[in-house]
Enzyme design. Structure first.
Site, PDB file in Angstrom:
ATOM      1  CD  GLU A 210      -2.880   1.291   0.327  1.00  0.00           C
ATOM      2  OE1 GLU A 210      -2.426   1.590  -0.802  1.00  0.00           O
ATOM      3  OE2 GLU A 210      -4.087   1.255   0.581  1.00  0.00           O
ATOM      4  CG  ASP A 211      -0.929   4.813  -1.474  1.00  0.00           C
ATOM      5  OD1 ASP A 211      -1.606   4.208  -0.607  1.00  0.00           O
ATOM      6  OD2 ASP A 211      -1.438   5.604  -2.280  1.00  0.00           O
TER       7      ASP A 211
ATOM      8  CG  ASP B  85      -5.250   8.693   6.645  1.00  0.00           C
ATOM      9  OD1 ASP B  85      -4.825   9.102   7.734  1.00  0.00           O
ATOM     10  OD2 ASP B  85      -6.061   9.348   5.956  1.00  0.00           O
TER      11      ASP B  85
ATOM     12  NE  ARG C 119      -3.003   8.272  -9.473  1.00  0.00           N
ATOM     13  CZ  ARG C 119      -3.630   7.844  -8.382  1.00  0.00           C
ATOM     14  NH1 ARG C 119      -2.945   7.461  -7.334  1.00  0.00           N
ATOM     15  NH2 ARG C 119      -4.942   7.837  -8.325  1.00  0.00           N
TER      16      ARG C 119
ATOM     17  CG  PHE D 111      -3.863  15.176   1.395  1.00  0.00           C
ATOM     18  CD1 PHE D 111      -4.713  14.133   1.749  1.00  0.00           C
ATOM     19  CD2 PHE D 111      -3.558  15.357   0.046  1.00  0.00           C
ATOM     20  CE1 PHE D 111      -5.246  13.290   0.785  1.00  0.00           C
ATOM     21  CE2 PHE D 111      -4.090  14.515  -0.921  1.00  0.00           C
ATOM     22  CZ  PHE D 111      -4.935  13.484  -0.550  1.00  0.00           C
TER      23      PHE D 111
HETATM   24  P1  5GP Z   1      -7.212   4.651   4.914  1.00  0.00           P
HETATM   25  O1  5GP Z   1      -8.264   3.653   4.530  1.00  0.00           O
HETATM   26  O2  5GP Z   1      -6.067   4.050   5.683  1.00  0.00           O
HETATM   27  O3  5GP Z   1      -7.787   5.852   5.596  1.00  0.00           O
HETATM   28  O4  5GP Z   1      -6.668   5.286   3.593  1.00  0.00           O
HETATM   29  C1  5GP Z   1      -5.930   4.630   2.663  1.00  0.00           C
HETATM   30  C2  5GP Z   1      -5.999   5.414   1.358  1.00  0.00           C
HETATM   31  O5  5GP Z   1      -6.325   6.789   1.571  1.00  0.00           O
HETATM   32  C3  5GP Z   1      -4.644   5.438   0.706  1.00  0.00           C
HETATM   33  O6  5GP Z   1      -4.445   4.317  -0.105  1.00  0.00           O
HETATM   34  C4  5GP Z   1      -4.710   6.719  -0.089  1.00  0.00           C
HETATM   35  O7  5GP Z   1      -5.333   6.485  -1.326  1.00  0.00           O
HETATM   36  C5  5GP Z   1      -5.593   7.635   0.730  1.00  0.00           C
HETATM   37  N1  5GP Z   1      -4.801   8.589   1.546  1.00  0.00           N
HETATM   38  C6  5GP Z   1      -4.709   8.643   2.885  1.00  0.00           C
HETATM   39  N2  5GP Z   1      -3.888   9.641   3.280  1.00  0.00           N
HETATM   40  C7  5GP Z   1      -3.456  10.210   2.145  1.00  0.00           C
HETATM   41  C8  5GP Z   1      -2.562  11.305   1.880  1.00  0.00           C
HETATM   42  O8  5GP Z   1      -1.981  11.964   2.752  1.00  0.00           O
HETATM   43  N3  5GP Z   1      -2.356  11.586   0.566  1.00  0.00           N
HETATM   44  C9  5GP Z   1      -2.951  10.906  -0.445  1.00  0.00           C
HETATM   45  N4  5GP Z   1      -2.662  11.285  -1.696  1.00  0.00           N
HETATM   46  N5  5GP Z   1      -3.793   9.890  -0.241  1.00  0.00           N
HETATM   47  C10 5GP Z   1      -4.044   9.543   1.050  1.00  0.00           C
END
Ligand code: 5GP
Length: 182
Positions: free
Chosen positions: A98-99, A102, A164, A151
């Site tokens: 995963e990138d 969050d 990206r 962010f």
């Molecule tokens: P989670 O389900 O853990 O809240 O979020 C995962 C997804 O939220 C990540 O794969 C990404 O697509 C998006 N995301 C969460 N934080 C960021 C951020 O700081 N920047 C970006 N570009 N995407 C984020």
């Protein structure tokens, strides 16, 4: 420096060094085994592409697409599979790539979903970890960088499908996502 960004958070060099370190670690842990790495589209595509080339054990990769933030800098709280695996997960040693983790909603859902398919093992690798916003607990096995509650974009991470291709991780200027009613 991109005009829509506040500052560089993680440089290209730092990312390269970390990806190589993660690759070495994974190669050691999976010696004698075969890996299936599953990248979460689209954000993890660049990280996965770099990471697999640092791994010395036999490795296949596939992608899944899940619903995520869309064009807003906020989590919707719901997770859906938009594109499933093309291959079988049963009996495989899986690492989810995963990138960023969050709130943890996406990874929590995906880890549970893949675990239910009878794999040999499931581990989690993320380039970025933003622990301050966690809602669902996630056990991260391989972690690149812990980042503050900002962010970020670049190295695969987007805002509205843009940014990206920036080769480093940058903090997006809040003026880009405020005043849009999101
Ligand atoms: P989670 O389900 O853990 O809240 O979020 C995962 C997804 O939220 C990540 O794969 C990404 O697509 C998006 N995301 C969460 N934080 C960021 C951020 O700081 N920047 C970006 N570009 N995407 C984020």
């Amino acid at each position: 420096m991109h005009p829509d960004c506040e500052r560089v958070l993680i440089s290209e060099k730092e990312i390269q060094a970390k990806v190589a370190e993660l690759g070495r670690c994974i190669s050691n842990d999976y010696a004698g085994k075969e890996l299936l790495m599953i990248g979460v589209l689209k954000g993890a595509a660049i990280f996965l592409a770099d990471l697999v080339r640092e791994i010395a054990v036999p490795t296949q990769y596939d992608f899944m697409a899940l619903s995520s933030y869309g064009s807003a800098a906020k989590s919707s709280g719901r997770v859906r599979i938009l594109k499933d695996l093309a291959c079988e997960a049963r009996g495989r040693h899986i690492i989810i790539v995963e990138d960023i983790v969050d709130t943890g909603l996406t990874m929590n859902f995906l880890a549970e979903n893949l675990s239910s398919r009878d794999p040999a093992s499931v581990k989690i690798c993320t380039l970025l970890d933003k622990p301050s916003r966690r809602i669902k607990p996630v056990k991260i096995d391989y972690k690149g960088f812990v980042i503050p509650d900002k962010f970020v974009v670049g190295y695969g991470l987007d805002y509205g499908d843009r940014y990206r291709n920036i080769p480093c991780i940058m903090v997006l200027s809040p003026k880009i996502y405020t005043n849009k009613g999101e």
